[in-house]
Write an enzyme that holds these catalytic residues in place. Structure first.
Site, PDB file in Angstrom:
ATOM      1  CE1 TYR A 170      -9.574 -12.843   6.642  1.00 52.70           C
ATOM      2  CE2 TYR A 170     -10.712 -14.939   6.897  1.00 52.70           C
ATOM      3  CZ  TYR A 170      -9.707 -14.185   6.325  1.00 52.70           C
ATOM      4  OH  TYR A 170      -8.842 -14.756   5.430  1.00 52.70           O
ATOM      5  CG  ASN A 191      -1.552 -11.899  -0.413  1.00 46.54           C
ATOM      6  OD1 ASN A 191      -2.074 -12.999  -0.275  1.00 46.54           O
ATOM      7  ND2 ASN A 191      -0.637 -11.435   0.428  1.00 46.54           N
TER       8      ASN A 191
HETATM    9  P1  NAD Z   1      -0.197 -13.669   6.413  1.00 46.42           P
HETATM   10  O1  NAD Z   1      -0.651 -13.045   7.671  1.00 46.42           O
HETATM   11  O2  NAD Z   1       0.864 -14.697   6.465  1.00 46.42           O
HETATM   12  O3  NAD Z   1       0.225 -12.568   5.345  1.00 46.42           O
HETATM   13  C1  NAD Z   1      -0.557 -11.441   5.144  1.00 46.42           C
HETATM   14  C2  NAD Z   1       0.296 -10.382   4.523  1.00 46.42           C
HETATM   15  O4  NAD Z   1      -0.475  -9.183   4.422  1.00 46.42           O
HETATM   16  C3  NAD Z   1       1.506 -10.073   5.379  1.00 46.42           C
HETATM   17  O5  NAD Z   1       2.619  -9.867   4.538  1.00 46.42           O
HETATM   18  C4  NAD Z   1       1.091  -8.789   6.082  1.00 46.42           C
HETATM   19  O6  NAD Z   1       2.184  -7.985   6.456  1.00 46.42           O
HETATM   20  C5  NAD Z   1       0.251  -8.131   4.999  1.00 46.42           C
HETATM   21  N1  NAD Z   1      -0.618  -7.098   5.525  1.00 46.42           N
HETATM   22  C6  NAD Z   1      -1.530  -7.202   6.503  1.00 46.42           C
HETATM   23  N2  NAD Z   1      -2.090  -6.005   6.730  1.00 46.42           N
HETATM   24  C7  NAD Z   1      -1.527  -5.136   5.862  1.00 46.42           C
HETATM   25  C8  NAD Z   1      -1.677  -3.765   5.606  1.00 46.42           C
HETATM   26  N3  NAD Z   1      -2.529  -3.009   6.299  1.00 46.42           N
HETATM   27  N4  NAD Z   1      -0.943  -3.202   4.636  1.00 46.42           N
HETATM   28  C9  NAD Z   1      -0.070  -3.945   3.933  1.00 46.42           C
HETATM   29  N5  NAD Z   1       0.139  -5.248   4.139  1.00 46.42           N
HETATM   30  C10 NAD Z   1      -0.578  -5.830   5.097  1.00 46.42           C
HETATM   31  O7  NAD Z   1      -1.525 -14.255   5.758  1.00 46.42           O
HETATM   32  P2  NAD Z   1      -1.788 -15.261   4.542  1.00 46.42           P
HETATM   33  O8  NAD Z   1      -2.389 -16.468   5.139  1.00 46.42           O
HETATM   34  O9  NAD Z   1      -0.617 -15.363   3.661  1.00 46.42           O
HETATM   35  O10 NAD Z   1      -2.983 -14.472   3.837  1.00 46.42           O
HETATM   36  C11 NAD Z   1      -2.854 -13.785   2.602  1.00 46.42           C
HETATM   37  C12 NAD Z   1      -4.243 -13.489   2.093  1.00 46.42           C
HETATM   38  O11 NAD Z   1      -4.942 -14.727   1.910  1.00 46.42           O
HETATM   39  C13 NAD Z   1      -5.087 -12.664   3.058  1.00 46.42           C
HETATM   40  O12 NAD Z   1      -5.889 -11.763   2.324  1.00 46.42           O
HETATM   41  C14 NAD Z   1      -5.960 -13.704   3.716  1.00 46.42           C
HETATM   42  O13 NAD Z   1      -7.156 -13.185   4.208  1.00 46.42           O
HETATM   43  C15 NAD Z   1      -6.174 -14.677   2.575  1.00 46.42           C
HETATM   44  N6  NAD Z   1      -6.554 -16.016   3.012  1.00 46.42           N
HETATM   45  C16 NAD Z   1      -5.726 -16.778   3.786  1.00 46.42           C
HETATM   46  C17 NAD Z   1      -6.143 -18.041   4.187  1.00 46.42           C
HETATM   47  C18 NAD Z   1      -5.292 -18.933   5.041  1.00 46.42           C
HETATM   48  O14 NAD Z   1      -5.780 -19.995   5.460  1.00 46.42           O
HETATM   49  N7  NAD Z   1      -4.059 -18.619   5.333  1.00 46.42           N
HETATM   50  C19 NAD Z   1      -7.394 -18.536   3.801  1.00 46.42           C
HETATM   51  C20 NAD Z   1      -8.204 -17.718   3.001  1.00 46.42           C
HETATM   52  C21 NAD Z   1      -7.779 -16.470   2.608  1.00 46.42           C
END
Ligand code: NAD
Length: 251
Positions: A159, A85
């Site tokens: 991205y 994730n």
């Molecule tokens: P968020 O920023 O709230 O959480 C992301 C998590 O990843 C955090 O816990 C952060 O500390 C961790 N992280 C980031 N870089 C890291 C690294 N180098 N090593 C370890 N951990 C790391 O984001 P989210 O919205 O919960 O996103 C989670 C996933 O879902 C991501 O892959 C994101 O791309 C994907 N996503 C999110 C959305 C959205 O709208 N929020 C949409 C599509 C995809």
């Protein structure tokens, strides 16, 4: 018995947002859940809330990802579910991009996921005995793609490219690992209310909400519920899929 009783699950980037909601959902379904975050203390503290375990890990460190999967496997007698994730979204128009930013996004979102799938694939391919005494082989891997990987988004080229790569990784890994009983799928969320999207301008969020058939943005637990489905036996004949969780978004 819950659907994931005696299963061991690892969620990277599980200290907030979709990762944390997923960790909670998997724990509720009976799994032993390990979450990783860049800060080990925070990961441990967060995991306590749902009776899980926390570890420090920067997924941009390819070898560290493999070592962490090994550590989890050794500590809990195997690995049944991986949710890769952890991800970052850095916005920037094409003309503004610097090489370091491009590499960082690809290191975290793509190489980090590849490392996790590689290590989890090795661990899940092994026969092991679960905590309930049953002999198991195989497992379920869920990756986090995104609608922007399909549709693209101005100001998010790198991205979006990274998320298209994640979708292709899920489809390819499913083909390589299916013979060992390992399923690999991805979810492709639309715009979900988390820290990742909190910095997007209000008018962009309003437009995205209006573009969804359901007329609203999503919440982390709405993605987590789909991941829990893909993780469990209800999805035992589902692999190589990229499942939209976007409220019917037509950008
Ligand atoms: P968020 O920023 O709230 O959480 C992301 C998590 O990843 C955090 O816990 C952060 O500390 C961790 N992280 C980031 N870089 C890291 C690294 N180098 N090593 C370890 N951990 C790391 O984001 P989210 O919205 O919960 O996103 C989670 C996933 O879902 C991501 O892959 C994101 O791309 C994907 N996503 C999110 C959305 C959205 O709208 N929020 C949409 C599509 C995809």
């Amino acid at each position: 018995m819950s659907e994931l009783t005696a299963r061991v699950a690892l969620v990277t980037g599980g200290t907030r947002g979709i990762g944390l909601a997923t960790a909670r959902a998997l724990a509720q379904a009976g799994a032993t859940v390990v979450v990783t975050g860049r800060d080990a203390d925070r990961a441990e503290a967060v995991a306590k809330e749902f009776g899980g375990h926390g570890l420090g890990l920067d997924v941009a460190d390819f070898d560290a990802v493999g070592a962490t999967v090994k550590q989890v496997t050794a500590a809990h007698g195997g690995l049944d579910v991986l949710v890769a994730n952890a991800g970052i979204m850095e916005s920037g128009l094409l003309g503004m991009l610097r090489a370091d930013d491009v590499r960082r996004t690809l290191d975290v979102n793509v190489a980090g996921a590849v490392a996790a799938v590689q290590a989890a694939g090795r661990a899940m391919a092994r026969k092991r005995r679960s905590a309930d005494g049953t002999e198991r082989r195989g497992g379920s891997i869920v990756l986090l793609a995104s609608v922007v990987g399909t549709y693209g988004a101005a100001g998010q080229s790198v991205y979006a490219a990274s998320k298209a790569a994640v979708a292709a990784l899920a489809r390819s890994a499913a083909r390589e690992l299916g013979g060992r009983g390992i399923r690999v799928n991805a979810v492709a969320p639309g715009v979900i209310r988390t820290d990742l999207t909190a910095s997007l301008p209000a008018d962009v969020l309003d437009r995205q909400a209006a573009a969804a058939a359901l007329g609203r943005l999503g919440d982390p637990d709405e993605v987590a519920d789909v991941i829990r489905f893909l993780a469990g036996d209800a999805a035992r004949y589902v692999t190589g899929q990229v499942l939209g969780v976007d409220g019917g978004l037509v950008p």
